[in-house]
Design a protein around this motif. Structure first.
Motif, PDB file in Angstrom:
ATOM      1  N   TYR A  86      28.838  -8.841 -31.435  1.00 46.66           N
ATOM      2  CA  TYR A  86      28.239  -7.594 -31.886  1.00 46.66           C
ATOM      3  C   TYR A  86      27.064  -7.217 -30.989  1.00 46.66           C
ATOM      4  CZ  TYR A  86      30.693  -9.112 -36.117  1.00 46.66           C
ATOM      5  OH  TYR A  86      31.646  -9.545 -37.010  1.00 46.66           O
ATOM      6  N   LEU A  87      26.790  -5.919 -30.955  1.00 48.68           N
ATOM      7  CA  LEU A  87      25.582  -5.446 -30.286  1.00 48.68           C
ATOM      8  C   LEU A  87      24.926  -4.423 -31.212  1.00 48.68           C
ATOM      9  CD1 LEU A  87      23.896  -5.691 -27.684  1.00 48.68           C
ATOM     10  CD2 LEU A  87      25.066  -3.619 -26.879  1.00 48.68           C
ATOM     11  N   GLN A  88      23.825  -4.827 -31.815  1.00 51.79           N
ATOM     12  CA  GLN A  88      23.052  -3.923 -32.654  1.00 51.79           C
ATOM     13  C   GLN A  88      22.065  -3.200 -31.757  1.00 51.79           C
ATOM     14  OE1 GLN A  88      23.030  -3.117 -36.067  1.00 51.79           O
ATOM     15  NE2 GLN A  88      21.506  -1.613 -35.432  1.00 51.79           N
ATOM     16  N   MET A  89      22.155  -1.875 -31.742  1.00 47.02           N
ATOM     17  CA  MET A  89      21.310  -1.070 -30.863  1.00 47.02           C
ATOM     18  C   MET A  89      20.419  -0.171 -31.708  1.00 47.02           C
ATOM     19  SD  MET A  89      24.197  -0.069 -28.033  1.00 47.02           S
ATOM     20  CE  MET A  89      25.246   0.675 -29.284  1.00 47.02           C
ATOM     21  N   ASN A  90      19.128  -0.369 -31.588  1.00 45.06           N
ATOM     22  CA  ASN A  90      18.145   0.434 -32.302  1.00 45.06           C
ATOM     23  C   ASN A  90      17.295   1.232 -31.319  1.00 45.06           C
ATOM     24  OD1 ASN A  90      18.960  -0.768 -34.774  1.00 45.06           O
ATOM     25  ND2 ASN A  90      17.558  -2.483 -34.438  1.00 45.06           N
ATOM     26  N   LYS A 118      15.314  -4.951 -24.148  1.00 46.53           N
ATOM     27  CA  LYS A 118      14.619  -6.001 -24.899  1.00 46.53           C
ATOM     28  C   LYS A 118      13.768  -5.405 -26.010  1.00 46.53           C
ATOM     29  CE  LYS A 118      14.374  -9.523 -21.286  1.00 46.53           C
ATOM     30  NZ  LYS A 118      13.499 -10.262 -20.338  1.00 46.53           N
ATOM     31  N   GLY A 119      13.885  -5.976 -27.193  1.00 43.45           N
ATOM     32  CA  GLY A 119      13.165  -5.476 -28.352  1.00 43.45           C
ATOM     33  C   GLY A 119      13.875  -4.367 -29.084  1.00 43.45           C
ATOM     34  N   ARG A 120      14.937  -3.825 -28.500  1.00 43.40           N
ATOM     35  CA  ARG A 120      15.691  -2.737 -29.139  1.00 43.40           C
ATOM     36  C   ARG A 120      17.106  -3.159 -29.491  1.00 43.40           C
ATOM     37  NH1 ARG A 120      16.867   1.774 -26.432  1.00 43.40           N
ATOM     38  NH2 ARG A 120      16.879   0.797 -24.358  1.00 43.40           N
ATOM     39  N   PHE A 121      17.738  -3.963 -28.654  1.00 38.35           N
ATOM     40  CA  PHE A 121      19.121  -4.391 -28.858  1.00 38.35           C
ATOM     41  C   PHE A 121      19.152  -5.864 -29.261  1.00 38.35           C
ATOM     42  CE2 PHE A 121      21.374  -1.261 -25.718  1.00 38.35           C
ATOM     43  CZ  PHE A 121      20.726  -0.208 -26.320  1.00 38.35           C
ATOM     44  N   THR A 122      20.124  -6.206 -30.091  1.00 36.52           N
ATOM     45  CA  THR A 122      20.325  -7.591 -30.499  1.00 36.52           C
ATOM     46  C   THR A 122      21.802  -7.938 -30.395  1.00 36.52           C
ATOM     47  OG1 THR A 122      18.472  -7.493 -32.068  1.00 36.52           O
ATOM     48  CG2 THR A 122      20.047  -9.298 -32.329  1.00 36.52           C
ATOM     49  N   ILE A 123      22.087  -9.003 -29.671  1.00 34.60           N
ATOM     50  CA  ILE A 123      23.466  -9.472 -29.555  1.00 34.60           C
ATOM     51  C   ILE A 123      23.662 -10.667 -30.483  1.00 34.60           C
ATOM     52  CG2 ILE A 123      22.994 -11.019 -27.598  1.00 34.60           C
ATOM     53  CD1 ILE A 123      25.779 -10.201 -26.504  1.00 34.60           C
ATOM     54  N   SER A 124      24.831 -10.710 -31.110  1.00 29.57           N
ATOM     55  CA  SER A 124      25.157 -11.829 -31.992  1.00 29.57           C
ATOM     56  C   SER A 124      26.654 -12.070 -31.929  1.00 29.57           C
ATOM     57  CB  SER A 124      24.713 -11.539 -33.431  1.00 29.57           C
ATOM     58  OG  SER A 124      25.367 -10.388 -33.939  1.00 29.57           O
TER      59      SER A 124
END
Length: 123
Positions: A79-83, A64-70
């Motif tokens: 998609y999975l944006q992983m920061n 939570k707060g690092r990955f974003t699913i869209s």
């Protein structure tokens, strides 16, 4: 037949970013929830993030707060944006989707899985 094809894995240093993509193809009537799971060596597969057709998003606490699913419904892609990646994010990542195929006689979706893509985060 329905297929899920993943892309975007690889090796990254801690603190870096990666984006995973998963495209569904084939005879598709509708796609309900889509998500990403991961499995590290010696551990059980766990749900990382999930997005419904709503869309409603859920995440495991550790990302939570690092990955974003869209998702892009026009492209049948999730998609999975992983920061801010950490070494503990190292795992094989699998795409999952609940899909009603065009050839199905039922509106109950079936579970489909991608082939998995390795993500390695070095410290």
């Amino acid at each position: 037949q329905v297929q899920l094809v993943e892309s975007g894995g690889g090796l990254v240093q801690a603190g870096g970013s990666l984006t995973l993509s998963c495209a569904a193809s084939g005879s598709i009537f509708s796609i309900n929830a889509m998500g990403w799971y991961r499995q590290a060596p010696g551990k059980q597969r766990e749900l990382v993030a999930r997005i419904t057709s709503g869309p409603r998003r859920t995440y495991v606490d550790s990302v939570k707060g690092r990955f974003t699913i869209s998702r892009d419904n026009a492209k049948n892609t999730v998609y999975l944006q992983m920061n801010s990646l950490k070494p503990e994010d190292t795992a094989v990542y699998y795409c999952n989707a609940a899909i009603v195929s065009g050839s199905s006689a039922s509106i109950i979706p079936d579970d489909y899985w991608g082939q998995g893509t390795q993500i390695t985060v070095s410290s």
